[in-house]
Design a protein around this motif. Structure first.
Motif, PDB file in Angstrom:
ATOM      1  N   GLY A   1       0.832  -1.196   0.000  1.00 27.97           N
ATOM      2  CA  GLY A   1       0.000   0.000   0.000  1.00 27.97           C
ATOM      3  C   GLY A   1       0.867   1.246   0.000  1.00 27.97           C
ATOM      4  N   VAL A   2       0.354   2.285  -0.654  1.00 27.24           N
ATOM      5  CA  VAL A   2       1.098   3.544  -0.763  1.00 27.24           C
ATOM      6  C   VAL A   2       0.146   4.699  -0.469  1.00 27.24           C
ATOM      7  CG1 VAL A   2       2.480   5.025  -2.275  1.00 27.24           C
ATOM      8  CG2 VAL A   2       2.572   2.530  -2.547  1.00 27.24           C
ATOM      9  N   SER A   3       0.632   5.651   0.323  1.00 24.32           N
ATOM     10  CA  SER A   3      -0.195   6.804   0.673  1.00 24.32           C
ATOM     11  C   SER A   3       0.691   8.011   0.965  1.00 24.32           C
ATOM     12  CB  SER A   3      -1.025   6.465   1.912  1.00 24.32           C
ATOM     13  OG  SER A   3      -1.662   7.596   2.429  1.00 24.32           O
ATOM     14  N   SER A   4       0.135   9.177   0.737  1.00 27.20           N
ATOM     15  CA  SER A   4       0.841  10.394   1.142  1.00 27.20           C
ATOM     16  C   SER A   4       0.577  10.693   2.612  1.00 27.20           C
ATOM     17  CB  SER A   4       0.411  11.578   0.273  1.00 27.20           C
ATOM     18  OG  SER A   4      -0.980  11.797   0.410  1.00 27.20           O
ATOM     19  N   GLY A   5      -0.391   9.990   3.194  1.00 28.62           N
ATOM     20  CA  GLY A   5      -0.719  10.166   4.608  1.00 28.62           C
ATOM     21  C   GLY A   5       0.019   9.188   5.494  1.00 28.62           C
ATOM     22  N   VAL A   6      -0.334   9.191   6.764  1.00 34.45           N
ATOM     23  CA  VAL A   6       0.400   8.399   7.749  1.00 34.45           C
ATOM     24  C   VAL A   6      -0.049   6.942   7.828  1.00 34.45           C
ATOM     25  CG1 VAL A   6       0.990  10.399   9.178  1.00 34.45           C
ATOM     26  CG2 VAL A   6      -1.121   9.126   9.638  1.00 34.45           C
ATOM     27  N   LEU A   7      -1.177   6.585   7.227  1.00 30.95           N
ATOM     28  CA  LEU A   7      -1.677   5.215   7.341  1.00 30.95           C
ATOM     29  C   LEU A   7      -1.129   4.291   6.254  1.00 30.95           C
ATOM     30  CD1 LEU A   7      -5.363   5.860   8.430  1.00 30.95           C
ATOM     31  CD2 LEU A   7      -3.366   5.387   9.853  1.00 30.95           C
ATOM     32  N   GLY A   8      -0.454   4.829   5.279  1.00 30.56           N
ATOM     33  CA  GLY A   8       0.305   4.016   4.331  1.00 30.56           C
ATOM     34  C   GLY A   8      -0.501   3.160   3.375  1.00 30.56           C
TER      35      GLY A   8
ATOM     36  N   LEU B   1     -10.291 -13.686  -6.493  1.00 29.04           N
ATOM     37  CA  LEU B   1      -9.637 -14.139  -7.731  1.00 29.04           C
ATOM     38  C   LEU B   1      -9.031 -15.535  -7.573  1.00 29.04           C
ATOM     39  CD1 LEU B   1      -7.818 -10.817  -8.713  1.00 29.04           C
ATOM     40  CD2 LEU B   1      -9.885 -11.789  -9.764  1.00 29.04           C
ATOM     41  N   ASN B   2      -9.331 -16.193  -6.452  1.00 27.65           N
ATOM     42  CA  ASN B   2      -8.768 -17.503  -6.108  1.00 27.65           C
ATOM     43  C   ASN B   2      -7.264 -17.442  -5.895  1.00 27.65           C
ATOM     44  OD1 ASN B   2     -11.222 -18.883  -6.076  1.00 27.65           O
ATOM     45  ND2 ASN B   2     -11.165 -19.166  -8.288  1.00 27.65           N
ATOM     46  N   GLY B   3      -6.792 -16.283  -5.455  1.00 29.69           N
ATOM     47  CA  GLY B   3      -5.382 -16.129  -5.150  1.00 29.69           C
ATOM     48  C   GLY B   3      -5.090 -16.525  -3.710  1.00 29.69           C
ATOM     49  N   ILE B   4      -3.815 -16.684  -3.426  1.00 28.62           N
ATOM     50  CA  ILE B   4      -3.334 -16.980  -2.085  1.00 28.62           C
ATOM     51  C   ILE B   4      -2.613 -15.722  -1.606  1.00 28.62           C
ATOM     52  CG2 ILE B   4      -1.803 -18.430  -0.704  1.00 28.62           C
ATOM     53  CD1 ILE B   4      -2.190 -20.533  -3.072  1.00 28.62           C
ATOM     54  N   VAL B   5      -3.134 -15.107  -0.566  1.00 29.57           N
ATOM     55  CA  VAL B   5      -2.613 -13.813  -0.123  1.00 29.57           C
ATOM     56  C   VAL B   5      -1.516 -14.006   0.912  1.00 29.57           C
ATOM     57  CG1 VAL B   5      -3.207 -11.586   0.891  1.00 29.57           C
ATOM     58  CG2 VAL B   5      -4.859 -12.763  -0.568  1.00 29.57           C
ATOM     59  N   CYS B   6      -0.376 -13.399   0.657  1.00 28.24           N
ATOM     60  CA  CYS B   6       0.726 -13.402   1.621  1.00 28.24           C
ATOM     61  C   CYS B   6       0.245 -12.683   2.884  1.00 28.24           C
ATOM     62  CB  CYS B   6       1.934 -12.678   1.020  1.00 28.24           C
ATOM     63  SG  CYS B   6       3.374 -12.590   2.102  1.00 28.24           S
ATOM     64  N   PRO B   7       0.378 -13.320   4.056  1.00 27.07           N
ATOM     65  CA  PRO B   7      -0.123 -12.687   5.281  1.00 27.07           C
ATOM     66  C   PRO B   7       0.589 -11.380   5.625  1.00 27.07           C
ATOM     67  CG  PRO B   7       0.619 -14.948   5.713  1.00 27.07           C
ATOM     68  CD  PRO B   7       0.922 -14.645   4.293  1.00 27.07           C
ATOM     69  N   GLN B   8       1.856 -11.265   5.258  1.00 25.79           N
ATOM     70  CA  GLN B   8       2.575 -10.024   5.530  1.00 25.79           C
ATOM     71  C   GLN B   8       2.368  -9.084   4.350  1.00 25.79           C
ATOM     72  OE1 GLN B   8       6.649 -10.515   6.658  1.00 25.79           O
ATOM     73  NE2 GLN B   8       7.016  -8.330   6.798  1.00 25.79           N
ATOM     74  N   PHE B   9       2.129  -7.824   4.630  1.00 30.05           N
ATOM     75  CA  PHE B   9       1.997  -6.807   3.590  1.00 30.05           C
ATOM     76  C   PHE B   9       2.913  -5.648   3.963  1.00 30.05           C
ATOM     77  CE2 PHE B   9      -1.486  -6.490   6.653  1.00 30.05           C
ATOM     78  CZ  PHE B   9      -1.316  -5.210   7.133  1.00 30.05           C
ATOM     79  N   LEU B  10       3.052  -4.721   3.049  1.00 30.22           N
ATOM     80  CA  LEU B  10       3.940  -3.577   3.292  1.00 30.22           C
ATOM     81  C   LEU B  10       3.158  -2.284   3.127  1.00 30.22           C
ATOM     82  CD1 LEU B  10       6.821  -2.450   3.783  1.00 30.22           C
ATOM     83  CD2 LEU B  10       7.158  -2.564   1.307  1.00 30.22           C
ATOM     84  N   LEU B  11       3.237  -1.421   4.107  1.00 24.05           N
ATOM     85  CA  LEU B  11       2.623  -0.098   4.035  1.00 24.05           C
ATOM     86  C   LEU B  11       3.697   0.934   3.734  1.00 24.05           C
ATOM     87  CD1 LEU B  11       0.218  -0.277   7.112  1.00 24.05           C
ATOM     88  CD2 LEU B  11      -0.298  -0.744   4.707  1.00 24.05           C
ATOM     89  N   THR B  12       3.340   1.909   2.920  1.00 24.83           N
ATOM     90  CA  THR B  12       4.258   2.978   2.539  1.00 24.83           C
ATOM     91  C   THR B  12       3.609   4.318   2.880  1.00 24.83           C
ATOM     92  OG1 THR B  12       4.904   1.578   0.673  1.00 24.83           O
ATOM     93  CG2 THR B  12       5.723   3.846   0.677  1.00 24.83           C
ATOM     94  N   PRO B  13       3.730   4.764   4.124  1.00 29.54           N
ATOM     95  CA  PRO B  13       3.171   6.065   4.489  1.00 29.54           C
ATOM     96  C   PRO B  13       4.085   7.201   4.017  1.00 29.54           C
ATOM     97  CG  PRO B  13       4.215   5.066   6.387  1.00 29.54           C
ATOM     98  CD  PRO B  13       4.326   4.075   5.252  1.00 29.54           C
ATOM     99  N   SER B  14       3.492   8.362   3.864  1.00 30.75           N
ATOM    100  CA  SER B  14       4.261   9.571   3.507  1.00 30.75           C
ATOM    101  C   SER B  14       5.246   9.294   2.376  1.00 30.75           C
ATOM    102  CB  SER B  14       4.985  10.124   4.734  1.00 30.75           C
ATOM    103  OG  SER B  14       4.078  10.361   5.789  1.00 30.75           O
ATOM    104  N   VAL B  15       4.735   8.745   1.285  1.00 31.25           N
ATOM    105  CA  VAL B  15       5.595   8.345   0.170  1.00 31.25           C
ATOM    106  C   VAL B  15       6.443   9.508  -0.341  1.00 31.25           C
ATOM    107  CG1 VAL B  15       3.835   8.699  -1.626  1.00 31.25           C
ATOM    108  CG2 VAL B  15       5.685   7.033  -1.996  1.00 31.25           C
ATOM    109  N   GLN B  16       5.924  10.726  -0.255  1.00 32.46           N
ATOM    110  CA  GLN B  16       6.653  11.903  -0.730  1.00 32.46           C
ATOM    111  C   GLN B  16       7.897  12.176   0.116  1.00 32.46           C
ATOM    112  OE1 GLN B  16       3.742  11.851   0.789  1.00 32.46           O
ATOM    113  NE2 GLN B  16       3.687  13.430   2.354  1.00 32.46           N
ATOM    114  N   LYS B  17       7.948  11.608   1.336  1.00 32.18           N
ATOM    115  CA  LYS B  17       9.124  11.751   2.189  1.00 32.18           C
ATOM    116  C   LYS B  17      10.028  10.521   2.103  1.00 32.18           C
ATOM    117  CE  LYS B  17       6.673  14.607   5.550  1.00 32.18           C
ATOM    118  NZ  LYS B  17       6.115  14.648   6.913  1.00 32.18           N
TER     119      LYS B  17
END
Length: 177
Positions: free
Chosen positions: A109-116, A131-147
């Motif tokens: 996930g990507v956001s210009s805010g703090v929640l990423g 979609l019958n996909g298998i979702v990786c339990p770990q995800f990555l948040l990208t808060p404040s992408v502009q910084k």
């Protein structure tokens, strides 16, 4: 192993694309075969019929179909728009279905805010399962992408560590299949 990195924004001044490019750089360093499906670049029209129901799909759809079939896992890099992921991402992905079935999905996930981009991630988890996909339990948040990035260059070393940890978890799941 072949990974599709889906760059999920079609907006002109998108910030999330540099995250997708950074993920590609990291996968290249690990010698993992990958390619970027740039939603903006593919510029698919509004969905009227899925790929499987089209009599004469155009070259772009035929090419995407073949690439998606040859893909082992998907790494979706998505901004958050209105508490979800972009409509352009859903429209583009909805052209296909069986191409995703039983494959691993990693979510960034990507956001210009703090929640990423957490709301985009929550919705993408549900969509990936549909979609019958298998979702990786770990995800990555990208808060404040502009910084985090400046003109495509990573300026936050802490984010590099988080990306590496996420990719290791994602790739372990893909390799375990």
């Amino acid at each position: 192993m072949n990974i599709a990195i889906i760059s999920g924004s079609a907006r002109p001044a998108r910030q999330s694309h540099q995250v997708a490019q950074y993920a590609q750089q990291q996968l290249n360093k690990l010698a993992v075969s990958n390619w970027i499906w740039d939603i903006k670049e593919s510029n698919l029209p509004l969905l009227t019929a899925v790929f499987a129901e089209q009599e004469n799909p155009d070259y772009v759809l035929q090419d995407l179909h073949l690439k998606l079939l040859a893909t082992d896992a998907f790494l979706i890099v998505s901004p958050e728009h209105n508490a979800s992921y972009p409509g352009s991402l859903k429209n583009s992905m909805d052209y296909f279905f069986k191409e995703y079935s039983g494959k691993i999905f990693g979510l960034v996930g990507v956001s210009s805010g703090v929640l990423g981009g957490i709301n985009a991630i929550k919705n993408l988890q549900q969509y990936s399962l549909k979609l019958n996909g298998i979702v990786c339990p770990q995800f990555l948040l990208t808060p404040s992408v502009q910084k985090t990035f400046n003109d495509g260059s990573l300026v936050d070393p802490g984010y590099a560590e988080r990306m590496d940890k996420f990719l290791n978890s994602f790739l372990s799941l893909v390799k375990g299949r």
